[in-house]
Scaffold this active site. Structure first.
Site, PDB file in Angstrom:
ATOM      1  N   ILE A 220      -2.575  -2.282  12.372  1.00  0.00           N
ATOM      2  CA  ILE A 220      -3.636  -2.101  11.377  1.00  0.00           C
ATOM      3  C   ILE A 220      -3.554  -3.346  10.497  1.00  0.00           C
ATOM      4  O   ILE A 220      -2.473  -3.737  10.057  1.00  0.00           O
ATOM      5  CB  ILE A 220      -3.445  -0.797  10.565  1.00  0.00           C
ATOM      6  CG1 ILE A 220      -4.479  -0.674   9.423  1.00  0.00           C
ATOM      7  CG2 ILE A 220      -2.057  -0.668   9.972  1.00  0.00           C
ATOM      8  CD1 ILE A 220      -4.435   0.681   8.681  1.00  0.00           C
ATOM      9  N   SER A 221      -4.694  -4.002  10.259  1.00  0.00           N
ATOM     10  CA  SER A 221      -4.696  -5.224   9.445  1.00  0.00           C
ATOM     11  C   SER A 221      -4.313  -4.907   8.004  1.00  0.00           C
ATOM     12  O   SER A 221      -4.494  -3.779   7.544  1.00  0.00           O
ATOM     13  CB  SER A 221      -6.081  -5.865   9.458  1.00  0.00           C
ATOM     14  OG  SER A 221      -6.456  -6.180  10.771  1.00  0.00           O
ATOM     15  N   SER A 222      -3.817  -5.915   7.301  1.00  0.00           N
ATOM     16  CA  SER A 222      -3.420  -5.730   5.899  1.00  0.00           C
ATOM     17  C   SER A 222      -4.657  -5.415   5.050  1.00  0.00           C
ATOM     18  O   SER A 222      -5.782  -5.763   5.427  1.00  0.00           O
ATOM     19  CB  SER A 222      -2.761  -7.009   5.380  1.00  0.00           C
ATOM     20  OG  SER A 222      -3.746  -8.011   5.235  1.00  0.00           O
TER      21      SER A 222
END
Ligand code: SAH
Length: 220
Positions: free
Chosen positions: A68-70
């Protein structure tokens, strides 16, 4: 907007507010994006063991070797997409855990999201069903083909890196539309492609780190 179950708890509401403060310091200014991220329960998109780190400014693993991207990257990409034309239809390639999808659902009328890993998509499907996002359609397919039967799209967002954008996807971008994606393999940059009547214009922005786009689908 009350999209989610209540009872998420004050702690996470406060933690989310701190995340929003941090995003403002990082120069995210789009209030619609900030409001969407303030209401989405990011801790419910990761494994329970990682929930306490969900609001930190880091990418986290979501199984099947994906991440999951930041929060900053999700905010940045959403802001870049939202700065374009009014978002009627949006196409996302790489649904993953569905967090970016959930933010897009509050920026666009209709969101179509494609994921190549079947088991990952099934989990995301049930998660998004719980959140009652009724303007999102998910599809198990190779996203590099896009969705010609649904396009053209006002916005296309890719959440995995590619060295070049397939012409099938460029063709599905509406005139005036924009596409946001990470470009490259070893070194990657966030890029924005805008389509106008004459053709396509690409801007190369921040250096980023994403998992690669892979061809084909994974069934089980
Ligand atoms: N936005 C996601 C990010 C997930 S990481 C999130 O918030 O969780 C990128 C995702 O892209 C992975 O789930 C990966 O399986 C998917 N992906 C990679 N190549 C793909 C392709 N050709 N078609 C569809 N999805 C792809």
């Amino acid at each position: 907007m009350s999209l989610y179950h209540s009872g998420i708890g004050m702690t996470s509401q406060r933690t989310r507010a701190r995340m929003i403060d941090r995003l403002r310091v990082q120069n995210i200014e789009d209030e619609v994006v900030l409001a969407a991220m303030n209401s989405a329960p990011r801790h419910l998109f990761v494994e329970e063991a990682l929930a306490s780190r969900a609001y930190d400014d880091v990418a986290l693993p979501i199984n099947f070797g994906q991440t999951i991207s930041s929060p900053f990257i999700v905010a940045r990409m959403s802001e870049l997409l939202h700065a374009g034309p009014t978002l009627g239809k949006v196409l996302e390639i790489g649904t993953g855990c569905g967090y970016q999808t959930t933010i897009l659902a509050q920026l666009a009328c209709e969101v179509y999201s494609i994921e190549r890993i079947g088991p990952l998509l099934s989990r995301t499907r049930s998660r998004l069903r719980e959140f009652r996002l009724n303007n999102v359609r998910l599809k198990h397919a190779d996203g590099l083909q896009g969705l010609p039967e649904v396009g053209p799209f006002d916005g296309i967002i890719m959440t995995a890196a590619t060295t070049h954008v397939p012409s099938a996807l460029l063709a599905q971008l509406a005139i005036g539309g924009r596409m946001v994606y990470p470009k490259g393999s070893q070194k990657q940059y966030l890029c924005v492609i805008e389509r106008n009547l004459q053709g396509y214009i690409e801007a190369i922005l921040d250096e980023v780190r994403f998992v690669p786009i892979l061809p084909g689908i994974v069934k089980n």
